[in-house]
Design a protein around this motif. Structure first.
Motif, PDB file in Angstrom:
ATOM      1  N   THR A 157      -3.932  -0.217  -4.168  1.00 19.94           N
ATOM      2  CA  THR A 157      -4.108   0.257  -2.806  1.00 19.94           C
ATOM      3  C   THR A 157      -3.901  -0.887  -1.834  1.00 19.94           C
ATOM      4  O   THR A 157      -4.500  -1.949  -1.975  1.00 19.94           O
ATOM      5  CB  THR A 157      -5.519   0.848  -2.613  1.00 19.94           C
ATOM      6  OG1 THR A 157      -5.666   1.994  -3.452  1.00 19.94           O
ATOM      7  CG2 THR A 157      -5.740   1.257  -1.160  1.00 19.94           C
ATOM      8  N   PHE A 216      -4.054  -2.141   2.182  1.00 21.53           N
ATOM      9  CA  PHE A 216      -4.621  -1.872   3.496  1.00 21.53           C
ATOM     10  C   PHE A 216      -3.536  -2.142   4.532  1.00 21.53           C
ATOM     11  O   PHE A 216      -3.118  -3.289   4.726  1.00 21.53           O
ATOM     12  CB  PHE A 216      -5.849  -2.750   3.738  1.00 21.53           C
ATOM     13  CG  PHE A 216      -6.973  -2.479   2.785  1.00 21.53           C
ATOM     14  CD1 PHE A 216      -7.933  -1.520   3.079  1.00 21.53           C
ATOM     15  CD2 PHE A 216      -7.059  -3.157   1.574  1.00 21.53           C
ATOM     16  CE1 PHE A 216      -8.972  -1.252   2.196  1.00 21.53           C
ATOM     17  CE2 PHE A 216      -8.090  -2.903   0.682  1.00 21.53           C
ATOM     18  CZ  PHE A 216      -9.047  -1.946   0.997  1.00 21.53           C
ATOM     19  N   THR A 243      -4.485   3.356   4.360  1.00 29.67           N
ATOM     20  CA  THR A 243      -4.212   2.753   3.058  1.00 29.67           C
ATOM     21  C   THR A 243      -3.052   3.503   2.409  1.00 29.67           C
ATOM     22  O   THR A 243      -2.776   4.657   2.741  1.00 29.67           O
ATOM     23  CB  THR A 243      -5.437   2.811   2.125  1.00 29.67           C
ATOM     24  OG1 THR A 243      -5.818   4.179   1.926  1.00 29.67           O
ATOM     25  CG2 THR A 243      -6.599   2.026   2.721  1.00 29.67           C
TER      26      THR A 243
END
Length: 243
Positions: A104, A106, A135
């Motif tokens: 993931t 950001f 995200t």
């Protein structure tokens, strides 16, 4: 770096274009002299965003191969369009880390601040553009896994890492090929800006333990309220046989 991006955007709205002046003492000018001195013929541009670093290399006079890595779709499209106009520049859509996986990311308001680590309040207070707005899942590969297909006829690689606190992960995924790397440029945070980014001294020691010595450093991001330098670019090279 973040403040410069903001100021350039404001000047563009007024119809003005701002370009960096590279004096002989600038990091860009010194880097180009070192690339030439060491015979660098491949630059691995990790955390390429929209290709600004590679363009800076070309302006400074570097004519060898460039391979740029960028995981996010929007900046990668811009990067790829620029690379297609340069037959010695290749763009690959991936992040680099210590192991191959999906992670993931950001995504920051200013996508150049996007990271696989979550931004801390210290960063977003100094530059609101660093705040994550969403995200997304990205592919992560190791440089160790990709390097054999990248080296081709090149013999003297240089590694640039600008991954917003994720630099140690990139290096740990490059340990098998680090002995082949002649120089490294890495962005270091002097205070914690992302959750989990290593202390700058720890990262410097890691690089030096792999046979590199620091050649130069340059501030890139300061707190506009206090003037404290928060991030620097650093150049490391192996000892040169003719130095």
């Amino acid at each position: 770096m973040r403040l410069r991006t903001f100021l350039k955007q404001q000047f563009r709205r007024m119809g003005l274009e701002v370009s960096r002046f590279n004096s002989p003492e600038s990091l860009a000018a010194l880097r180009q002299r070192l690339l030439a001195k060491y015979g660098i013929d491949l630059v691995l541009d990790v955390g390429a965003s929209d290709g600004g670093f590679a363009q800076e290399l070309r302006i400074a006079g570097y004519q060898g191969r460039i391979v740029s890595f960028e995981p996010l779709e929007a900046p990668f499209r811009s990067l790829q369009a620029k690379a297609r106009r340069d037959h010695d520049w290749e763009a690959i859509q991936t992040a680099l880390g210590r192991r191959c996986s999906d992670r993931t990311m950001f995504v920051a308001q200013d996508d150049k601040c996007s990271s696989l680590l979550q931004p801390l309040e210290r960063h977003t207070m100094a530059y609101p553009g660093a705040a994550a707005v969403e995200t997304t899942s990205v592919s992560v590969h190791t440089l160790d896994a990709l390097f054999p297909s990248l080296i081709q006829s090149s013999t003297v690689p240089f590694l640039k890492i600008d991954t917003q606190g994720y630099e140690r992960h990139v290096l740990e995924g490059s340990e098998q090929v680090l002995a082949s790397i002649m120089g490294i440029q890495v962005e270091l945070s002097l205070v914690p800006l992302y959750d989990g980014n290593p202390h700058y001294f720890e990262l410097m020691r890691y690089i030096e333990e792999h046979g590199f010595g620091m050649m130069a450093l340059s501030p890139v991001f300061s707190d506009p309220a206090t003037g404290q330098t928060l991030q620097i670019d650093t150049l490391f090279f192996r000892p040169h046989s003719n130095s």
